[in-house]
Design an enzyme around this catalytic site. Structure first.
Site, PDB file in Angstrom:
ATOM      1  N   GLU A   1     -69.025   7.040  -7.394  1.00 43.34           N
ATOM      2  CA  GLU A   1     -68.049   6.688  -8.428  1.00 43.34           C
ATOM      3  C   GLU A   1     -66.623   6.632  -7.907  1.00 43.34           C
ATOM      4  OE1 GLU A   1     -68.469   7.926 -12.694  1.00 43.34           O
ATOM      5  OE2 GLU A   1     -69.656   9.510 -11.770  1.00 43.34           O
TER       6      GLU A   1
ATOM      7  N   GLY B   1     -68.082   5.502 -22.722  1.00 42.86           N
ATOM      8  CA  GLY B   1     -66.802   5.872 -23.309  1.00 42.86           C
ATOM      9  C   GLY B   1     -66.922   6.934 -24.375  1.00 42.86           C
ATOM     10  N   SER B   2     -68.006   7.713 -24.340  1.00 43.38           N
ATOM     11  CA  SER B   2     -68.262   8.702 -25.387  1.00 43.38           C
ATOM     12  C   SER B   2     -67.547  10.019 -25.147  1.00 43.38           C
ATOM     13  CB  SER B   2     -69.768   8.968 -25.480  1.00 43.38           C
ATOM     14  OG  SER B   2     -70.221   9.577 -24.276  1.00 43.38           O
ATOM     15  N   GLY B   3     -67.057  10.257 -23.931  1.00 39.18           N
ATOM     16  CA  GLY B   3     -66.449  11.538 -23.605  1.00 39.18           C
ATOM     17  C   GLY B   3     -67.444  12.608 -23.222  1.00 39.18           C
ATOM     18  N   LEU B   4     -68.724  12.231 -23.095  1.00 41.60           N
ATOM     19  CA  LEU B   4     -69.778  13.193 -22.760  1.00 41.60           C
ATOM     20  C   LEU B   4     -70.235  13.076 -21.301  1.00 41.60           C
ATOM     21  CD1 LEU B   4     -71.966  12.893 -26.001  1.00 41.60           C
ATOM     22  CD2 LEU B   4     -70.266  14.640 -25.467  1.00 41.60           C
ATOM     23  N   GLY B   5     -69.471  12.359 -20.495  1.00 42.55           N
ATOM     24  CA  GLY B   5     -69.824  12.231 -19.085  1.00 42.55           C
ATOM     25  C   GLY B   5     -71.024  11.347 -18.835  1.00 42.55           C
ATOM     26  N   SER B   6     -71.232  10.341 -19.691  1.00 43.26           N
ATOM     27  CA  SER B   6     -72.452   9.529 -19.588  1.00 43.26           C
ATOM     28  C   SER B   6     -72.481   8.686 -18.314  1.00 43.26           C
ATOM     29  CB  SER B   6     -72.607   8.635 -20.824  1.00 43.26           C
ATOM     30  OG  SER B   6     -71.478   7.797 -21.005  1.00 43.26           O
ATOM     31  N   SER B   7     -71.327   8.182 -17.866  1.00 38.59           N
ATOM     32  CA  SER B   7     -71.312   7.365 -16.647  1.00 38.59           C
ATOM     33  C   SER B   7     -71.752   8.180 -15.433  1.00 38.59           C
ATOM     34  CB  SER B   7     -69.912   6.794 -16.405  1.00 38.59           C
ATOM     35  OG  SER B   7     -69.564   5.883 -17.413  1.00 38.59           O
TER      36      SER B   7
ATOM     37  N   ASP C   1     -68.006  16.102 -13.861  1.00 38.98           N
ATOM     38  CA  ASP C   1     -69.159  15.521 -14.549  1.00 38.98           C
ATOM     39  C   ASP C   1     -70.398  15.438 -13.663  1.00 38.98           C
ATOM     40  OD1 ASP C   1     -67.450  15.250 -16.654  1.00 38.98           O
ATOM     41  OD2 ASP C   1     -67.325  13.062 -16.575  1.00 38.98           O
TER      42      ASP C   1
END
Length: 337
Positions: A142, A104-110, A154
């Site tokens: 995804e 949920g960081s907004g950095l495309g971690s998922s 992403d």
């Protein structure tokens, strides 16, 4: 033998939202983004049993599955389960994962962790996948296998790495690596401030409403998405020409357009953070990801960068040091000794 992989997280400068179907299929989308030196990591170790053990440092979870038949999607480690199922990985594996940013960081971690998983399984199974195919496989995991709401940018950012202008057409995606003068690249990095708001966010609800508004032909949402697409092209051109002050000003325009997509993209706390940043040296800024929390990126005058950082930290934000990553997905083997 241990198979390892890492995929970089990303900062999206402009265009987010135009990569969310059905907009790109109907009108064509574009995104300008860069990957940074924060990563999602995956390690695969074959074991002598038929069991699968998954350890996630991010969620502080260790899960054991007797066989691939036990990999049922139930909200726990579903990204890993789907990656194993889609990639056709065999049982008899120990899998360890972690990322340099919280979910949920907004950095495309998922998406980065899925790209890292695809890369690790590709290495383990010796699959001859191209970079485009890796990104497509991650997207399928995804958005198709798990039906998670979201865009298309992403997976391509994490797989390719670097600063890219990505085009989303009805039937294809084209990644255009930008050849930016090294001086411009260093100067851009020097002017940027990244901070964590302290709030994670669930993007699915925001994206779901955005899609519904677009499908319902909300004039405000269609106009905002069209405006973001045009602005992304302007920002790309400014970057290629080395016009960084213009680039920073366009970030502010993008923030204005982005907040027109959904009421929950921002809130009073986020608005106040942005206003304080603008009062103390930020020319423009952007909340990364779908909105609602996560990381904020600011472009500021270099001699005001330290003042801006102090003001943001005084409001509870955490400054995150970073550099650009130009390599994308990396995989390798290590001896288990």
């Amino acid at each position: 033998m241990i198979v390892r992989s890492k995929a970089p997280l990303r900062i999206s400068f402009a265009g987010g939202g135009t990569d969310v179907p059905p907009y790109p299929q109907e009108r064509g989308g574009v995104v300008l983004s860069t990957t940074i030196d924060k990563y999602a990591y995956c390690s695969l170790t074959p074991n002598r049993h038929d069991a699968i053990r998954v350890s996630s440092l991010d969620y502080d979870v260790i899960a054991d599955y007797r066989s691939t038949a036990d990999l049922v999607y139930n909200g726990q480690l579903d990204l890993v389960k789907a990656a194993i199922n889609v990639m056709g990985a065999p049982a008899g594996l120990d899998l360890f994962m972690h990322t340099d940013a919280p979910p949920g960081s907004g950095l495309g971690s998922s998406s980065a962790i899925v790209v890292a998983l695809v890369g690790a399984f590709m290495q383990l199974l010796r699959l001859p996948l191209s970079t485009y195919e890796i990104a497509q496989r991650a997207y399928h995991i995804e958005r198709v296998e798990l039906q998670i709401q979201g865009g298309m940018q992403d997976q391509y950012a994490a797989a390719f790495g670097g600063i890219n202008f990505i085009e989303f057409h009805p039937d294809t995606v084209i990644v255009n690596p930008l050849r930016i003068d090294p001086d411009t690249l260093n100067e851009l990095e020097y002017h940027l401030v990244l901070c964590y708001t302290g709030k994670t966010r669930r993007s699915a609800r925001i994206i779901e409403r955005q899609v519904a508004s677009y499908v319902g032909r909300s004039e405000e949402v269609v106009r905002a998405l069209d405006g973001l697409k045009a602005l992304t092209i302007q920002m790309k051109n400014a970057l290629l020409r080395g016009h960084l002050h213009e680039f920073g000003a366009l970030l502010h325009e993008g923030w204005t357009l982005k907040t027109g997509l959904d009421k929950e993209i921002t809130d009073p706390q986020i608005d106040e953070l942005y206003h304080v940043a603008r009062r103390h040296g930020a020319i423009g800024g952007k909340l990364l990801g779908a909105g609602g929390g996560g990381h904020f990126l600011f472009y500021c005058d270099f001699d005001k960068k330290h003042v801006l950082a102090e003001k943001l930290e005084a409001m509870g934000a955490k400054i995150v040091e970073f550099g650009f990553d130009l390599r994308g997905l990396q995989t390798w083997q290590a001896n288990n000794s």
